[in-house]
Design a protein around this motif. Structure first.
Motif, short mmCIF file in Angstrom:
data_model
loop_
_atom_site.label_atom_id
_atom_site.label_comp_id
_atom_site.label_asym_id
_atom_site.label_seq_id
_atom_site.Cartn_x
_atom_site.Cartn_y
_atom_site.Cartn_z
N TRP A 125 0.85 -1.19 0.00
CA TRP A 125 0.00 0.00 0.00
C TRP A 125 0.88 1.24 0.00
O TRP A 125 1.93 1.28 0.64
CB TRP A 125 -0.92 0.00 1.22
N LEU A 126 0.44 2.28 -0.71
CA LEU A 126 1.19 3.52 -0.84
C LEU A 126 0.51 4.64 -0.07
O LEU A 126 -0.70 4.84 -0.20
CB LEU A 126 1.30 3.91 -2.32
N ASN A 127 1.29 5.36 0.70
CA ASN A 127 0.79 6.50 1.46
C ASN A 127 0.68 7.69 0.51
O ASN A 127 1.67 8.13 -0.06
CB ASN A 127 1.78 6.80 2.59
N ILE A 128 -0.55 8.21 0.33
CA ILE A 128 -0.72 9.34 -0.59
C ILE A 128 -1.03 10.65 0.13
O ILE A 128 -1.17 11.69 -0.52
CB ILE A 128 -1.78 9.06 -1.67
N GLY A 129 -1.16 10.62 1.44
CA GLY A 129 -1.41 11.86 2.16
C GLY A 129 -2.32 11.69 3.36
O GLY A 129 -2.59 10.57 3.80
N LEU A 130 -2.81 12.82 3.85
CA LEU A 130 -3.64 12.84 5.05
C LEU A 130 -5.05 13.31 4.74
O LEU A 130 -5.27 14.15 3.87
CB LEU A 130 -3.02 13.76 6.11
N VAL A 131 -6.00 12.77 5.51
CA VAL A 131 -7.40 13.16 5.42
C VAL A 131 -7.81 13.62 6.82
O VAL A 131 -7.57 12.91 7.80
CB VAL A 131 -8.29 11.96 4.98
N TYR A 132 -8.40 14.79 6.89
CA TYR A 132 -8.90 15.33 8.15
C TYR A 132 -10.41 15.16 8.18
O TYR A 132 -11.11 15.61 7.28
CB TYR A 132 -8.54 16.82 8.26
N ARG A 133 -10.90 14.47 9.22
CA ARG A 133 -12.32 14.18 9.32
C ARG A 133 -12.88 14.65 10.67
O ARG A 133 -12.31 14.37 11.70
CB ARG A 133 -12.57 12.67 9.22
N PRO A 134 -14.01 15.34 10.62
CA PRO A 134 -14.69 15.68 11.87
C PRO A 134 -15.42 14.45 12.39
O PRO A 134 -15.64 13.52 11.61
CB PRO A 134 -15.66 16.77 11.45
#
Length: 157
Positions: A125-134
């Motif tokens: 699996w490749l890390n493509i970034g961050l997701v910010y979730r409320p």
């Protein structure tokens, strides 16, 4: 820490209950003869809502495969510790992706859960970034797994 196992179970059941109602939900179990692992997920919605809160620019290939309905989210996977070095997690994810003719696997992992992130990355699996979730300061690591035949060009991630 007292109650940790209960909270973990409660969070799992809440996530599973939510995901069961998603269109295309699928779950696989592995038994030998008792339950040794499971994985579940659903097709990533074509409208891009899965990536809501993504920081930065979503890789073009990820965006295209999502819009074309060829991305599948693996939202839960557990393998008994005694089975972890037998390739069971790989077989479960491969089967889910193949059964849904997905060219891209996707998952979101709490960025502080280093073992889970490392486990996915060790399986390609490749890390493509961050997701910010409320709600709150939920920060998730977005991971993708190219699967099957590549698109016209090499992936840009």
């Amino acid at each position: 820490m007292p109650g940790r196992e209960y909270r973990g179970r409660k969070n799992f059941l809440r996530r599973l209950t939510r995901d069961i109602w998603r269109p295309g939900f699928a779950m696989l179990t592995a038994e030998a003869p008792d339950l040794v692992g499971y994985a579940f997920g659903f097709p990533v919605p074509r409208d891009g809502s899965w990536w809501s809160g993504f920081r930065g620019t979503l890789p073009k290939d990820v965006e295209q495969l999502t819009a074309s309905g060829q991305a599948f989210a693996i939202s839960g996977m557990v393998v008994r510790p005694s089975e972890r070095h037998q390739g069971l997690a790989d077989r479960l994810q491969e089967r889910l992706l193949a059964d849904h003719r997905a060219l891209l696997g996707a998952t979101l992992v709490d960025r502080t859960h280093r073992a889970a992130c490392a486990g996915f990355e060790s399986r390609g699996w490749l890390n493509i970034g961050l997701v910010y979730r409320p709600p709150g300061p939920a920060v998730l690591r977005a991971l993708v797994l190219p699967h099957g035949e590549p698109t016209a060009a090499e992936p840009s991630w």
